[in-house]
Design an enzyme around this catalytic site. Structure first.
Site, PDB file in Angstrom:
ATOM      1  N   PHE A 255      41.250   1.371 138.030  1.00 20.46           N
ATOM      2  CA  PHE A 255      42.382   0.450 138.205  1.00 20.46           C
ATOM      3  C   PHE A 255      43.732   1.161 138.227  1.00 20.46           C
ATOM      4  O   PHE A 255      44.752   0.520 138.435  1.00 20.46           O
ATOM      5  CB  PHE A 255      42.394  -0.593 137.074  1.00 20.46           C
ATOM      6  CG  PHE A 255      42.545   0.000 135.694  1.00 20.46           C
ATOM      7  CD1 PHE A 255      43.786   0.376 135.196  1.00 20.46           C
ATOM      8  CD2 PHE A 255      41.435   0.182 134.889  1.00 20.46           C
ATOM      9  CE1 PHE A 255      43.931   0.913 133.928  1.00 20.46           C
ATOM     10  CE2 PHE A 255      41.563   0.720 133.618  1.00 20.46           C
ATOM     11  CZ  PHE A 255      42.817   1.091 133.144  1.00 20.46           C
TER      12      PHE A 255
ATOM     13  N   ASN B  62      48.971  -8.875 133.266  1.00 18.17           N
ATOM     14  CA  ASN B  62      48.902  -9.515 131.946  1.00 18.17           C
ATOM     15  C   ASN B  62      50.282  -9.707 131.312  1.00 18.17           C
ATOM     16  O   ASN B  62      50.401  -9.900 130.101  1.00 18.17           O
ATOM     17  CB  ASN B  62      47.982  -8.736 131.006  1.00 18.17           C
ATOM     18  CG  ASN B  62      48.448  -7.309 130.785  1.00 18.17           C
ATOM     19  OD1 ASN B  62      49.494  -6.895 131.279  1.00 18.17           O
ATOM     20  ND2 ASN B  62      47.667  -6.542 130.038  1.00 18.17           N
TER      21      ASN B  62
ATOM     22  N   ARG C 286      50.163 -13.243 126.288  1.00 16.96           N
ATOM     23  CA  ARG C 286      49.435 -12.945 127.525  1.00 16.96           C
ATOM     24  C   ARG C 286      48.656 -14.161 128.022  1.00 16.96           C
ATOM     25  O   ARG C 286      48.469 -14.331 129.234  1.00 16.96           O
ATOM     26  CB  ARG C 286      48.503 -11.758 127.298  1.00 16.96           C
ATOM     27  CG  ARG C 286      49.252 -10.425 127.287  1.00 16.96           C
ATOM     28  CD  ARG C 286      48.365  -9.283 126.900  1.00 16.96           C
ATOM     29  NE  ARG C 286      49.040  -7.991 127.019  1.00 16.96           N
ATOM     30  CZ  ARG C 286      48.686  -6.897 126.332  1.00 16.96           C
ATOM     31  NH1 ARG C 286      47.670  -6.961 125.480  1.00 16.96           N
ATOM     32  NH2 ARG C 286      49.339  -5.777 126.506  1.00 16.96           N
TER      33      ARG C 286
ATOM     34  N   LYS D  46      56.770  -7.313 132.266  1.00 19.14           N
ATOM     35  CA  LYS D  46      56.353  -6.727 133.530  1.00 19.14           C
ATOM     36  C   LYS D  46      56.971  -7.460 134.731  1.00 19.14           C
ATOM     37  O   LYS D  46      57.478  -8.582 134.584  1.00 19.14           O
ATOM     38  CB  LYS D  46      54.824  -6.706 133.595  1.00 19.14           C
ATOM     39  CG  LYS D  46      54.228  -5.806 132.503  1.00 19.14           C
ATOM     40  CD  LYS D  46      52.715  -5.693 132.587  1.00 19.14           C
ATOM     41  CE  LYS D  46      52.191  -4.754 131.508  1.00 19.14           C
ATOM     42  NZ  LYS D  46      50.724  -4.604 131.586  1.00 19.14           N
TER      43      LYS D  46
ATOM     44  N   HIS E 217      53.552  -5.554 127.944  1.00 20.24           N
ATOM     45  CA  HIS E 217      52.974  -4.312 127.437  1.00 20.24           C
ATOM     46  C   HIS E 217      53.380  -4.109 125.981  1.00 20.24           C
ATOM     47  O   HIS E 217      54.477  -4.490 125.575  1.00 20.24           O
ATOM     48  CB  HIS E 217      53.468  -3.118 128.270  1.00 20.24           C
ATOM     49  CG  HIS E 217      53.164  -1.784 127.646  1.00 20.24           C
ATOM     50  ND1 HIS E 217      51.963  -1.140 127.816  1.00 20.24           N
ATOM     51  CD2 HIS E 217      53.918  -0.994 126.825  1.00 20.24           C
ATOM     52  CE1 HIS E 217      51.990   0.003 127.145  1.00 20.24           C
ATOM     53  NE2 HIS E 217      53.159   0.114 126.544  1.00 20.24           N
TER      54      HIS E 217
END
Length: 212
Positions: free
Chosen positions: A66, A124, A114, A20, A127
């Site tokens: 979220f 986190n 994570r 990410k 993915h």
């Protein structure tokens, strides 16, 4: 009465992994974790998604509180998408990732990715696909040019091994015994790469015009 044991089969799963935006700078270190865990990185690309693309990718999360923060976070910078392959790739990758909430991961799975790279429930770091069917959809989303062929199993896998793999491996082992190199593993690996039956080869055709 003897129970018939099921014949062994070959399964190679693929799953999608995303590094990410906030940990893209740790790409090489994370890839090292991935490779040392027995995964093969089949495909990789760096890209930046728009908020609309993120909304489509996380469509199953639409309507949750979220969701706006998630799409904003995932579109905030470039990310790295990878197709990972190995036996039971989906479950092994989820295990390596740890819980989705990084705070909980640090407490219950301190050696998970994570726990190491994540910050909280939203940020986190990584993915992973939840299932094989989800992995197929997500891989097609991130790599639309990739053709996902059916994975051979059972008799088809045995036929492939007998037709392509075993003859090449036998020839390589025979050559290895004759050569007796100082580093047999490296020598055999190089030999198999050179004699790969699926290796593209150029066929030169001389037409009449070229000949004249």
């Amino acid at each position: 009465m003897q129970m018939a044991m099921p014949e062994p089969q070959i399964f190679v799963e693929r799953t999608l992994a995303l590094i990410k935006p906030d940990v893209v700078d740790m790409e090489e270190e994370i890839e090292d974790h991935i490779l040392r865990s027995g995964f093969l990185i089949v495909q990789k690309r760096k890209l930046q998604l728009s908020p609309e693309q993120c909304s489509n990718f996380y469509a199953d999360q639409y309507g949750k509180m979220f969701f706006p923060n998630l799409t904003a976070y995932m579109s905030s910078g470039p990310l790295v998408a990878m197709v990972l392959a190995r036996h039971h790739a989906v479950s092994y990758w989820k295990e390596l990732l740890g819980p989705s909430n990084s705070v909980r991961a640090k407490r219950t799975h301190p050696h998970s990715l994570r726990a190491i790279y994540g910050t909280d429930d939203l940020r986190n770091a990584l993915h992973g696909s939840l299932s094989i069917s989800t992995a197929e959809r997500e891989i097609r989303f991130m790599f639309p040019e990739v053709i996902l062929e059916p994975i051979p199993a059972g008799q088809r896998a045995r036929d492939y091994l007998n037709l392509y793999v075993k003859p090449t491996l036998l020839a390589g082992l025979t050559a290895l015994c004759k050569e007796k190199p100082a580093d047999p593993m490296t020598w055999l690996a190089d030999w198999l790469i050179e004699h790969n039956p699926n290796k593209p080869r150029l066929q030169l055709r001389i037409t009449e015009e070229e000949h004249q």
